[in-house]
Design an enzyme around this catalytic site. Structure first.
Site, PDB file in Angstrom:
ATOM      1  CB  THR A 279      -0.742  -0.081   1.277  1.00 19.88           C
ATOM      2  OG1 THR A 279      -1.847   1.196   1.033  1.00 19.88           O
ATOM      3  CG2 THR A 279      -0.270   0.063   2.533  1.00 19.88           C
TER       4      THR A 279
ATOM      5  CG  ASN B  42      -3.791   4.801   3.278  1.00 28.44           C
ATOM      6  OD1 ASN B  42      -3.407   5.356   4.419  1.00 28.44           O
ATOM      7  ND2 ASN B  42      -4.835   4.542   3.228  1.00 28.44           N
TER       8      ASN B  42
ATOM      9  CE  LYS C 241      -4.731   9.925   8.081  1.00 24.34           C
ATOM     10  NZ  LYS C 241      -6.021  10.602   8.111  1.00 24.34           N
ATOM     11  CE  LYS C 242      -6.085   0.542   3.473  1.00 26.13           C
ATOM     12  NZ  LYS C 242      -6.412  -0.327   2.227  1.00 26.13           N
TER      13      LYS C 242
ATOM     14  CG  ASP D 178      -9.914  -4.889  -1.419  1.00 23.62           C
ATOM     15  OD1 ASP D 178      -9.456  -3.607  -1.562  1.00 23.62           O
ATOM     16  OD2 ASP D 178     -10.810  -5.267  -2.057  1.00 23.62           O
TER      17      ASP D 178
ATOM     18  CG  ASP E  58     -12.554   5.011  10.218  1.00 23.71           C
ATOM     19  OD1 ASP E  58     -13.187   4.094   9.754  1.00 23.71           O
ATOM     20  OD2 ASP E  58     -11.504   5.012  10.534  1.00 23.71           O
TER      21      ASP E  58
END
Lengths: 206, 206
Positions: free
Chosen positions: A9, A11, A13-14, A73, A159
């Site tokens: 990823t 991302n 934050k992930k 995913d 969220d």
């Protein structure tokens, strides 16, 4: 000995989330993201299931880096939308400039859906592919409902409009630790962590 | 004798379509729209099915006008979206200023969905409620697939991206007559027309 695992990823934050969750479970693990390895052509998410798309991403990552590779995913499955946005969650609001946030569009779409039909679940599928081709899959799920208005500054994606069962707060109103303890991705990652730890130990033995 | 029927919509294109379809089937029918009657508080479309929403609208129309009232609820059901946008078709792109057209958002959402999974169906449910409370329901369906790019200037809504089975053109590339002959709404209305004609004849006698 440090074990390196790639999370497929970009991302941040992930990545942060995965590091927080894995740290207590897999000692000495080093988690890289796609920005930390030479770039390669990433597969399009063409599969109809979370697991299918996670597998595409993890297999491509191993093929290009030869590192143990994790991919997730995940998405929001809304009852009143027959389980959608689902695998299309990340591109729900389209690609046009000036588009709304994903959760803003979702609230608009559901404006006429009454409270008793606002049930939903966050679902995550995590696939671990090892350099020898071995694959492991774990799924995590968090059930709840879609709020009427966004609340909270934490988290990301949908969220601010998701209220877990038994809660009055949205996921975005929880601390990262509170979210990890119940989140779909937290649950999936905790299921896959022992497999990663075992693979790391075997690698260490050689 | 002229029979008057109210179609519970403000959409001029739907009214034109209904008039075109009913004219040969119900002689001397006069079709009014909601802009032709005193305004009333219209119900929100809170039901999970086309039939449920069409019934809400037709019942409200009879209650407020005492005219035989037709209402339709219709939408596009995309296989790769588990049947959505479905009952949410008309508000799929939300309500924000600068939002994309519904079909533009749909194409963006489906950008990674391969050709073999782009099946879809237009579905219409038509409910006729008579002043004595009698209800009649008809459904029509048109199966096809979602194009990669919009084509054509005709029709409305998602027509530019819907290719009916057995066709290479989109619905928006057909003439109104070609579209009516196969469309979901045309099929549903032709099923309800004999009931309307019979009701009209009874009213004429009674």
């Amino acid at each position: 000995m440090t074990t390196t695992v790639l999370l497929a990823t970009h991302n941040r934050k992930k990545l942060d989330e995965l590091r927080r969750i894995l740290r207590p479970l897999v000692p000495d693990v080093k988690v890289l993201g796609l920005d930390d390895v030479p770039p390669y052509a990433e597969p399009a998410e063409t599969e109809p299931t979370f697991e299918g798309n996670a597998r595409l991403k993890a297999q491509a990552a191993v093929r290009h880096t030869n590192l143990p590779s994790l991919a997730d995913d995940s998405g929001l499955c809304v009852d009143a939308m027959n389980g959608m946005p689902g695998v299309l969650s990340a591109r729900w609001a389209g690609r046009q400039p000036g588009r709304p946030r994903e959760y803003e569009l979702l609230l608009d779409q559901l404006a006429d859906v009454p409270d008793e039909r606002r049930g939903a679940a966050f679902v995550a599928s995590v696939v671990l592919v090892l350099p020898d081709g071995t694959e492991h899959v774990a799924e995590g799920r968090l059930t709840g409902r879609i709020a009427r208005e966004p609340r909270g500054q934490g988290g990301f994606g949908y969220d601010p409009v998701f209220i877990p069962d038994g809660e009055s707060r949205t996921l975005a109103e929880m601390t990262p630790e509170e979210k990890d303890a119940i989140s779909h991705r937290g649950r999936a990652l905790r299921r896959i962590a022992p497999i990663l730890a075992k693979a790391a130990a075997e690698r260490a033995r050689g």
